[in-house]
Design a protein around this motif. Structure first.
Motif, PDB file in Angstrom:
ATOM      1  N   TYR A 115       0.822  -1.207   0.000  1.00  0.00           N
ATOM      2  CA  TYR A 115       0.000   0.000   0.000  1.00  0.00           C
ATOM      3  C   TYR A 115       0.859   1.260   0.000  1.00  0.00           C
ATOM      4  N   LYS A 131      -7.527   5.359  -9.041  1.00  0.00           N
ATOM      5  CA  LYS A 131      -7.624   3.905  -8.913  1.00  0.00           C
ATOM      6  C   LYS A 131      -7.075   3.386  -7.582  1.00  0.00           C
ATOM      7  N   PRO A 133      -6.846   2.016  -4.226  1.00  0.00           N
ATOM      8  CA  PRO A 133      -7.843   1.452  -3.311  1.00  0.00           C
ATOM      9  C   PRO A 133      -7.585   1.903  -1.878  1.00  0.00           C
ATOM     10  N   PRO A 134      -8.582   1.784  -1.013  1.00  0.00           N
ATOM     11  CA  PRO A 134      -8.345   2.125   0.391  1.00  0.00           C
ATOM     12  C   PRO A 134      -7.345   1.152   1.012  1.00  0.00           C
ATOM     13  N   ARG A 136      -5.820  -1.663   3.001  1.00  0.00           N
ATOM     14  CA  ARG A 136      -6.406  -2.963   3.288  1.00  0.00           C
ATOM     15  C   ARG A 136      -6.357  -3.268   4.776  1.00  0.00           C
ATOM     16  N   LYS A 140      -9.670  -8.267   5.319  1.00  0.00           N
ATOM     17  CA  LYS A 140     -10.227  -8.100   3.981  1.00  0.00           C
ATOM     18  C   LYS A 140      -9.281  -8.672   2.935  1.00  0.00           C
ATOM     19  N   GLU A 142      -7.452  -8.574  -0.799  1.00  0.00           N
ATOM     20  CA  GLU A 142      -6.835  -7.474  -1.526  1.00  0.00           C
ATOM     21  C   GLU A 142      -7.762  -6.966  -2.632  1.00  0.00           C
ATOM     22  N   ASP A 143      -7.796  -5.668  -2.816  1.00  0.00           N
ATOM     23  CA  ASP A 143      -8.625  -5.041  -3.841  1.00  0.00           C
ATOM     24  C   ASP A 143      -8.139  -5.451  -5.233  1.00  0.00           C
ATOM     25  N   TYR A 144      -9.095  -5.647  -6.133  1.00  0.00           N
ATOM     26  CA  TYR A 144      -8.819  -6.041  -7.522  1.00  0.00           C
ATOM     27  C   TYR A 144      -7.897  -5.042  -8.210  1.00  0.00           C
ATOM     28  N   GLN A 145      -8.057  -3.746  -7.916  1.00  0.00           N
ATOM     29  CA  GLN A 145      -7.266  -2.695  -8.559  1.00  0.00           C
ATOM     30  C   GLN A 145      -5.800  -2.690  -8.124  1.00  0.00           C
ATOM     31  N   MET A 146      -5.474  -3.361  -7.025  1.00  0.00           N
ATOM     32  CA  MET A 146      -4.096  -3.343  -6.530  1.00  0.00           C
ATOM     33  C   MET A 146      -3.128  -3.966  -7.540  1.00  0.00           C
TER      34      MET A 146
END
Length: 177
Positions: A115, A131, A133-134, A136, A140, A142-146
């Motif tokens: 991050y 893009k 993401p907040p 993590r 949770k 990992e966000d798809y956009q990472m």
């Protein structure tokens, strides 16, 4: 138009069900970025990985493809790497592997985790900021956009490891030293 010291690279972050990509023209110009998915089951994606890789290669004509060197990979990820390698070989494009350590060393002040590297990339490449993401939380996924930021980090690391040739400097003289 590319300057003599700049290359167009396609940086790809491979995942078991998706991949993120970033296309650079030189170290500071980001041409395109995104993520592609390979879902399974009822929502399965009908386009195979090899065609998605071929489309990216045809669209951007990179001089090099950069991927992360993995120590342990799943069978799906290995299959995606092989599909990418086949497409790159068909087009005569070399693939460069970078380790996680090489990526972290490209971000010396902010390499605590993925991050912090993503935040540094959003500052360095403002077009990626929307893009981001907040941060993590441990519970949770990992966000798809990472994966876009992981691919962009590979691109930045690739260019930071290359020694730029200064204008007017003799290439052969710098290699002989």
């Amino acid at each position: 138009m590319l300057h003599p010291n700049e290359k167009r690279i396609l940086a790809i972050d491979l995942r078991s069900r998706s991949f993120g990509f970033a296309v650079f023209e030189g170290p500071t110009r980001l041409l395109d970025w995104g993520a592609r998915s390979f879902r399974q089951g009822i929502n399965a994606v009908k386009i195979p990985a090899s065609l998605k890789f071929a489309g990216l290669i045809d669209e951007f004509s990179p001089s090099t493809i950069v991927i992360r060197k993995g120590s342990v990979e799943s069978r799906k990820k290995t299959g995606m790497r092989e599909a990418l390698t086949i497409q790159a070989e068909k087009c005569g494009i070399p693939i460069r592997l970078l380790t996680r350590r090489a990526v972290k060393s490209a971000f010396p002040d902010c390499n605590r985790n993925k991050y912090t590297i993503a935040v540094a990339l959003a500052r360095q490449l403002p077009e990626l900021a929307p893009k981001l993401p907040p941060e993590r939380k441990i519970w949770k996924s990992e966000d798809y956009q990472m994966s876009i930021f992981d691919a962009a980090a590979l691109g930045v690391a690739y260019f930071s490891r290359r020694k730029p040739v200064m204008k007017g400097e003799d290439v052969h003289a710098s290699q002989a030293a």
